[in-house]
Design a protein around this motif. Structure first.
Motif, PDB file in Angstrom:
ATOM      1  N   ARG A 273       0.802  -1.222   0.000  1.00 24.65           N
ATOM      2  CA  ARG A 273       0.000   0.000   0.000  1.00 24.65           C
ATOM      3  C   ARG A 273       0.835   1.273   0.000  1.00 24.65           C
ATOM      4  O   ARG A 273       0.307   2.353   0.239  1.00 24.65           O
TER       5      ARG A 273
ATOM      6  N   ARG B 185       1.313   2.578  -5.829  1.00 20.47           N
ATOM      7  CA  ARG B 185      -0.093   2.889  -6.116  1.00 20.47           C
ATOM      8  C   ARG B 185      -0.459   2.641  -7.580  1.00 20.47           C
ATOM      9  O   ARG B 185      -1.501   2.068  -7.879  1.00 20.47           O
ATOM     10  N   ASN B 186       0.396   3.050  -8.518  1.00 15.36           N
ATOM     11  CA  ASN B 186       0.099   2.835  -9.932  1.00 15.36           C
ATOM     12  C   ASN B 186       0.082   1.351 -10.281  1.00 15.36           C
ATOM     13  O   ASN B 186      -0.760   0.901 -11.069  1.00 15.36           O
ATOM     14  N   ASN B 187       0.991   0.584  -9.710  1.00 19.17           N
ATOM     15  CA  ASN B 187       1.029  -0.853  -9.983  1.00 19.17           C
ATOM     16  C   ASN B 187      -0.202  -1.561  -9.435  1.00 19.17           C
ATOM     17  O   ASN B 187      -0.774  -2.432 -10.100  1.00 19.17           O
ATOM     18  N   VAL B 188      -0.624  -1.187  -8.246  1.00 15.20           N
ATOM     19  CA  VAL B 188      -1.817  -1.800  -7.651  1.00 15.20           C
ATOM     20  C   VAL B 188      -3.050  -1.419  -8.461  1.00 15.20           C
ATOM     21  O   VAL B 188      -3.927  -2.259  -8.719  1.00 15.20           O
ATOM     22  N   THR B 189      -3.135  -0.178  -8.894  1.00 19.18           N
ATOM     23  CA  THR B 189      -4.263   0.262  -9.717  1.00 19.18           C
ATOM     24  C   THR B 189      -4.312  -0.510 -11.028  1.00 19.18           C
ATOM     25  O   THR B 189      -5.384  -0.957 -11.451  1.00 19.18           O
ATOM     26  N   ALA B 190      -3.179  -0.695 -11.669  1.00 16.24           N
ATOM     27  CA  ALA B 190      -3.134  -1.464 -12.914  1.00 16.24           C
ATOM     28  C   ALA B 190      -3.532  -2.918 -12.681  1.00 16.24           C
ATOM     29  O   ALA B 190      -4.249  -3.513 -13.502  1.00 16.24           O
TER      30      ALA B 190
ATOM     31  N   VAL C 106      -5.544  -4.092 -10.272  1.00 20.17           N
ATOM     32  CA  VAL C 106      -6.983  -4.140  -9.999  1.00 20.17           C
ATOM     33  C   VAL C 106      -7.770  -3.959 -11.294  1.00 20.17           C
ATOM     34  O   VAL C 106      -8.758  -4.668 -11.535  1.00 20.17           O
ATOM     35  N   PHE C 107      -7.349  -3.048 -12.150  1.00 21.70           N
ATOM     36  CA  PHE C 107      -8.032  -2.839 -13.423  1.00 21.70           C
ATOM     37  C   PHE C 107      -7.944  -4.091 -14.294  1.00 21.70           C
ATOM     38  O   PHE C 107      -8.953  -4.514 -14.892  1.00 21.70           O
TER      39      PHE C 107
END
Length: 108
Positions: A69, A74-79, A81-82
């Motif tokens: 977290r 943040r960008n890697n986690v967002t990618a 999840v998407f």
């Protein structure tokens, strides 16, 4: 000699890789043993195997891909999840369409 990844990111240590490996082995051996030596009902075994699979995915993401977290991730986690959302939608809607077509074809 300078490290190519010296941007301050956490790339893990030997300790974290060993912990991840041990957890992965445990999360593989237990479901394997349940399937090879059935002692529980099939649906219970299936639920346990699926639960261990989800936990193992999380272990791999945390210990080997170093997703956490932190603001740097943040960008890697967002990618991630998407991508997971797209896969769930594609598979889920494809199954829904195939089930609907099967139902319509059997009705005639």
């Amino acid at each position: 000699m300078a490290n190519a990844h010296s941007d301050g990111a956490n790339h893990g240590s030997v300790k974290s890789y060993v912990i991840g490996f041990i957890l992965s082995v445990i999360l593989t051996v237990i479901p394997f043993g349940l399937v090879m030596y059935p002692s529980l009902p099939k649906m219970t075994t299936l639920a346990i195997v699926l639960l261990f699979a989800v936990v193992q995915v999380i272990v791999h993401l945390v210990y080997f891909l170093h997703l956490d977290r932190s603001p740097a991730q943040r960008n890697n986690v967002t990618a991630l999840v998407f991508a997971a959302l797209v896969i769930v939608l594609l598979v889920g809607l494809s199954l829904w369409i195939m089930f609907s077509i099967h139902t319509e074809m059997m009705a005639k």
